[in-house]
Design a protein around this motif. Sequence first.
Motif, PDB file in Angstrom:
ATOM      1  N   SER A   1      23.660 -24.967  31.298  1.00 58.60           N
ATOM      2  CA  SER A   1      22.889 -25.776  30.349  1.00 58.60           C
ATOM      3  C   SER A   1      21.528 -25.142  30.101  1.00 58.60           C
ATOM      4  O   SER A   1      21.055 -25.070  28.961  1.00 58.60           O
ATOM      5  N   ALA A   2      20.891 -24.659  31.166  1.00 62.16           N
ATOM      6  CA  ALA A   2      19.575 -24.024  31.026  1.00 62.16           C
ATOM      7  C   ALA A   2      19.698 -22.722  30.237  1.00 62.16           C
ATOM      8  O   ALA A   2      18.875 -22.445  29.352  1.00 62.16           O
ATOM      9  N   LEU A   3      20.738 -21.933  30.522  1.00 59.84           N
ATOM     10  CA  LEU A   3      20.920 -20.676  29.787  1.00 59.84           C
ATOM     11  C   LEU A   3      21.209 -20.954  28.309  1.00 59.84           C
ATOM     12  O   LEU A   3      20.855 -20.154  27.438  1.00 59.84           O
TER      13      LEU A   3
ATOM     14  N   GLY B   1      19.907 -23.319  26.590  1.00 60.49           N
ATOM     15  CA  GLY B   1      18.721 -23.796  25.864  1.00 60.49           C
ATOM     16  C   GLY B   1      18.248 -25.200  26.170  1.00 60.49           C
ATOM     17  O   GLY B   1      17.403 -25.734  25.441  1.00 60.49           O
ATOM     18  N   ALA B   2      18.767 -25.816  27.255  1.00 61.63           N
ATOM     19  CA  ALA B   2      18.213 -27.122  27.650  1.00 61.63           C
ATOM     20  C   ALA B   2      16.716 -26.945  27.916  1.00 61.63           C
ATOM     21  O   ALA B   2      16.294 -25.911  28.445  1.00 61.63           O
ATOM     22  N   ALA B   3      15.910 -27.959  27.548  1.00 54.08           N
ATOM     23  CA  ALA B   3      14.457 -27.831  27.729  1.00 54.08           C
ATOM     24  C   ALA B   3      14.072 -28.065  29.189  1.00 54.08           C
ATOM     25  O   ALA B   3      13.226 -27.374  29.742  1.00 54.08           O
ATOM     26  N   LYS B   4      14.728 -29.079  29.796  1.00 58.10           N
ATOM     27  CA  LYS B   4      14.326 -29.463  31.150  1.00 58.10           C
ATOM     28  C   LYS B   4      15.545 -29.931  31.950  1.00 58.10           C
ATOM     29  O   LYS B   4      16.418 -30.612  31.400  1.00 58.10           O
TER      30      LYS B   4
ATOM     31  N   ALA C   1      14.567 -24.752  41.954  1.00 54.22           N
ATOM     32  CA  ALA C   1      13.848 -23.470  42.027  1.00 54.22           C
ATOM     33  C   ALA C   1      14.655 -22.365  41.339  1.00 54.22           C
ATOM     34  O   ALA C   1      14.090 -21.514  40.639  1.00 54.22           O
ATOM     35  N   LEU C   2      15.977 -22.402  41.520  1.00 53.77           N
ATOM     36  CA  LEU C   2      16.843 -21.393  40.892  1.00 53.77           C
ATOM     37  C   LEU C   2      16.728 -21.449  39.366  1.00 53.77           C
ATOM     38  O   LEU C   2      16.622 -20.415  38.691  1.00 53.77           O
ATOM     39  N   ILE C   3      16.730 -22.664  38.832  1.00 56.06           N
ATOM     40  CA  ILE C   3      16.635 -22.830  37.369  1.00 56.06           C
ATOM     41  C   ILE C   3      15.276 -22.321  36.872  1.00 56.06           C
ATOM     42  O   ILE C   3      15.202 -21.610  35.857  1.00 56.06           O
ATOM     43  N   ARG C   4      14.212 -22.661  37.589  1.00 53.35           N
ATOM     44  CA  ARG C   4      12.872 -22.199  37.173  1.00 53.35           C
ATOM     45  C   ARG C   4      12.787 -20.674  37.213  1.00 53.35           C
ATOM     46  O   ARG C   4      12.237 -20.049  36.312  1.00 53.35           O
ATOM     47  N   GLU C   5      13.391 -20.091  38.242  1.00 54.15           N
ATOM     48  CA  GLU C   5      13.276 -18.649  38.456  1.00 54.15           C
ATOM     49  C   GLU C   5      14.139 -17.846  37.480  1.00 54.15           C
ATOM     50  O   GLU C   5      13.708 -16.824  36.958  1.00 54.15           O
TER      51      GLU C   5
ATOM     52  N   ASP D   1      14.780 -20.103  31.282  1.00 51.23           N
ATOM     53  CA  ASP D   1      13.535 -20.501  30.613  1.00 51.23           C
ATOM     54  C   ASP D   1      13.286 -22.010  30.691  1.00 51.23           C
ATOM     55  O   ASP D   1      12.272 -22.499  30.194  1.00 51.23           O
ATOM     56  N   ALA D   2      14.234 -22.751  31.277  1.00 46.70           N
ATOM     57  CA  ALA D   2      14.084 -24.216  31.312  1.00 46.70           C
ATOM     58  C   ALA D   2      13.093 -24.654  32.387  1.00 46.70           C
ATOM     59  O   ALA D   2      12.928 -23.990  33.412  1.00 46.70           O
ATOM     60  N   GLU D   3      12.459 -25.797  32.133  1.00 46.36           N
ATOM     61  CA  GLU D   3      11.618 -26.432  33.139  1.00 46.36           C
ATOM     62  C   GLU D   3      12.589 -27.095  34.134  1.00 46.36           C
ATOM     63  O   GLU D   3      13.657 -27.557  33.720  1.00 46.36           O
ATOM     64  N   ALA D   4      12.236 -27.168  35.408  1.00 50.10           N
ATOM     65  CA  ALA D   4      13.147 -27.825  36.359  1.00 50.10           C
ATOM     66  C   ALA D   4      12.368 -28.526  37.463  1.00 50.10           C
ATOM     67  O   ALA D   4      11.393 -27.984  37.992  1.00 50.10           O
ATOM     68  N   VAL D   5      12.796 -29.752  37.778  1.00 48.07           N
ATOM     69  CA  VAL D   5      12.166 -30.496  38.867  1.00 48.07           C
ATOM     70  C   VAL D   5      13.238 -31.120  39.757  1.00 48.07           C
ATOM     71  O   VAL D   5      14.356 -31.380  39.301  1.00 48.07           O
ATOM     72  N   TYR D   6      12.876 -31.351  41.006  1.00 54.41           N
ATOM     73  CA  TYR D   6      13.765 -32.052  41.928  1.00 54.41           C
ATOM     74  C   TYR D   6      13.193 -33.430  42.221  1.00 54.41           C
ATOM     75  O   TYR D   6      11.981 -33.565  42.425  1.00 54.41           O
TER      76      TYR D   6
END
Length: 286
Positions: A143-145, A147-150, A166-170, A173-178
């Motif tokens: 989903s992040a690859l 183009g999901a925003a967050k 952390a993997l998604i952030r690294e 390009d998507a923002e990611a929080v736990y």
Amino acid sequence: MSKTYRSQLVGCFGDPVDENPTGVMEEAAFAAAGVDFRYLTMRVEAGKLGDAFAGIRAMNFRGINLTIPHKVEGLKYMDSLSRAAQIIGAVNMVVIEDGKTFGENTDGRGYLMSLEQAGIDIRGKNLTVLGAGGAARAICVESALAGAAKVTVINRSEERGEELAALIREKTDAEAVYLPWTAGMAVPADTDILANATSIGLFPNVDQKPEIDYDSVTKDMVVTDVIFNDPNSLFLQESAKRGAKTIDGLGMLINQGALNFKLWTGVDPSYEVMRAVLMKEFGLDG
Ligand code: NDP
């Protein structure tokens, strides 16, 4: 071309694997497409994967599915990997070409196809995912690859949840929080798509549902489930009651099976045949 009595061989390595219905679905689709392929469901215990790969290379298999407990271990036996499989850190299907293994992960793409089939564009959307296991990793990464925003990961184990965010952030390009999972917690109000990627609700535990505040689900949200048996999960039922659009896990299962079919055979399978076979296997036809 002269007549051949040798079928192309594919299959699945897993343990436990006896109740995995993928073989029935793929074989029905091979027959419907008129391709001479066979699918063997094989019990391969943990620690035996290297021997199993040596076997299928020697026997000129066209490919293999990997399921529990081999999806991560399988990386060791790949000559090359897709970008998604590399980032997800797991392989659910392998194509063998000229003796070389190519590892792919089609779970996340199968999920995205389900969204597309329902007319949902992931680009720019905020995705909230319950779970941080293999299915969640595939869904979040793809989903992040795409183009999901967050991506918001809600998981019981903090370590796994933090690691996925952390993997998604690294890697994307998507923002990611736990967010830690507290019983009855509200779904974040900025959620566009809410995904259950835990095993809660899987047959025979069809009376269970993830513990969230269902009154925080709104009619503007799309709610999806990885649970395919029963596809009409309590999670989706509760969300539909709040007016959300729902997408079941059976579509994702068929889509990843269809992607695997295409990678092995080069032709498109019949989605209808695959769905009908699974519904029958789950006793849900009629
Ligand atoms: P994993 O074992 O890798 O991950 C399971 C996840 O569920 C973890 O995040 C775990 O949390 C969470 N979880 C399990 N029980 C509970 C609970 N009682 N409360 C809170 N969290 C819980 O499994 P997979 O990711 O491989 O598979 C998950 C589900 O997805 C399975 O049911 C599988 O059948 C389905 N699936 C469906 C597919 C499809 O095509 N439809 C494809 C792939 C999988 P924690 O980290 O805290 O342990």
